[in-house]
Write an enzyme that holds these catalytic residues in place. Structure first.
Site, PDB file in Angstrom:
ATOM      1  N   GLU A  49       0.810  -1.213   0.000  1.00 28.25           N
ATOM      2  CA  GLU A  49       0.000   0.000   0.000  1.00 28.25           C
ATOM      3  C   GLU A  49       0.848   1.269   0.000  1.00 28.25           C
ATOM      4  O   GLU A  49       0.452   2.288  -0.583  1.00 28.25           O
ATOM      5  CB  GLU A  49      -0.946   0.012   1.198  1.00 28.25           C
ATOM      6  N   LYS A 137      18.362 -16.200 -14.262  1.00 28.82           N
ATOM      7  CA  LYS A 137      18.526 -17.211 -13.213  1.00 28.82           C
ATOM      8  C   LYS A 137      17.624 -18.416 -13.406  1.00 28.82           C
ATOM      9  O   LYS A 137      17.786 -19.444 -12.740  1.00 28.82           O
ATOM     10  CB  LYS A 137      18.297 -16.570 -11.838  1.00 28.82           C
TER      11      LYS A 137
END
Length: 350
Positions: A49, A137
């Site tokens: 938020e 990755k």
């Protein structure tokens, strides 16, 4: 306006777009770019938020933006926001390698199951196109972050095989994006501000180097050109961590030295953007490689993939060890293209 921008404009104009993880570094850059093409609405979906509040303040008054709190782990929440959406950019992820190593369940829940929710809800709501954001990755993964991102790619590819679906799904894969949150360059700058030695894991470690704008270019290219199940890789140079630290020390005239700390849990010396096996399905598209999806049938007679390996590509795959290596001077020049570095240098010299 060049042809690429014209093509992007056709896809974006008057469309409703959902960006998961939209308050992250990529989300900020992508939203800034997308707004230039006059979308109908951009839904910025994330669970933080504070970041939502800050980003809304940056775009105060723009009625095309809708900020919503939600977690990709919650399929019902994802499905609710997917209603009426035309395009999805799936950037929500846990990305910090050591944290994912120590909390593997959390990484799997967000990076794999979260992607599963986004993909299935996009298909269920007949979204036109979905682009998922992956990482180097995910190739030959040795850490949980990479393994969970590799699962995300396979989830996307499996959904793309569904011939009944109207949704086109594809992915992008890239390496180190310079000056994003949690990456090494802002860490080095912070150490310089604190007067501490620059800590590197291993000076010979290499990483692909690309800007945030490059990453947005790649994702938009995939959105326009992406075929079902395809993964797009940007050709990028690499630098050693030692040279990167030297370049920053030189820019800031910093004399506190560089300290090697050793490789952290889950790290590689070199990263791979495209495996040697994927070379058989790769196509050179100028600044990018396209990795075609394997589409084996469950019928054993059609299970085996017969491909021809692309010419001129290294046998071990496309890695940060065999791509173009930047010198310290070239790394310095690249750093100076970053507005964040320019701003830090101005503040440092006051």
């Amino acid at each position: 306006m060049d042809m690429q921008n014209k093509n992007i404009g056709k896809f974006i104009r008057n469309k409703i777009i959902l960006v998961t993880g939209g308050t992250g570094s990529f989300g900020h850059a992508a939203v800034n770019r997308l707004l230039k093409f006059d979308p109908k609405k951009i839904i910025i979906f994330s669970r933080d938020e504070k970041k939502q509040f800050d980003m809304a303040n940056l775009h105060r008054g723009d009625k095309r933006l809708r900020f919503v709190i939600g977690d990709v782990r919650d399929r019902a929440r994802v499905g609710y926001e997917m209603q009426g959406v035309n395009l999805v950019f799936h950037a929500a992820a846990l990305k910090h390698v050591p944290h994912c190593e120590f909390f593997p369940y959390e990484a799997i829940m967000t990076n794999a199951f979260g992607a599963h929710n986004v993909v299935l809800e996009a298909v269920r709501h007949n979204v036109e196109r979905v682009v998922v954001l992956s990482t180097d990755k995910a190739v030959y993964p040795i850490n949980v972050m990479g393994m969970s991102k590799a699962m995300m790619e396979r989830i996307m590819i499996a959904a793309a095989r569904d011939q009944k679906s109207k949704t086109k799904l594809c992915g992008t894969r890239y390496g180190n994006v310079m000056y994003t949150r949690g990456s090494v360059i802002p860490l080095f700058v912070d150490l310089i501000k604190r007067g501490a030695p620059l800590t590197v894991t291993d000076g010979k470690m290499t990483r692909f180097m690309m800007s945030l704008e490059d990453s947005v270019d790649l994702v938009l290219y995939a959105m326009v050109n992406g075929g079902n199940g395809e993964v797009y890789v940007k050709k990028a140079p690499a630098a050693t961590m030692g040279d990167l630290a030297q370049a920053l020390a030189g820019l800031f005239n910093y004399k506190k030295g560089i300290m090697e700390m050793g490789i952290r849990p889950g790290e590689k010396m070199h990263e791979t953007l495209m495996s040697s096996e994927e070379m058989f399905r790769a196509e050179d598209c100028g600044p990018y490689y396209t990795i075609r999806a394997e589409a084996p049938s469950q019928d054993a007679r059609h299970y085996y993939f017969k491909g021809v390996r692309a010419d001129g590509l290294p046998a071990e795959g496309y890695t940060s060890a065999n791509t173009r290596r930047l010198s310290v001077a070239e790394t310095t020049d690249l750093l100076l293209t970053l507005p964040e570095i320019k701003n830090e240098l101005v503040m440092h010299r006051k």
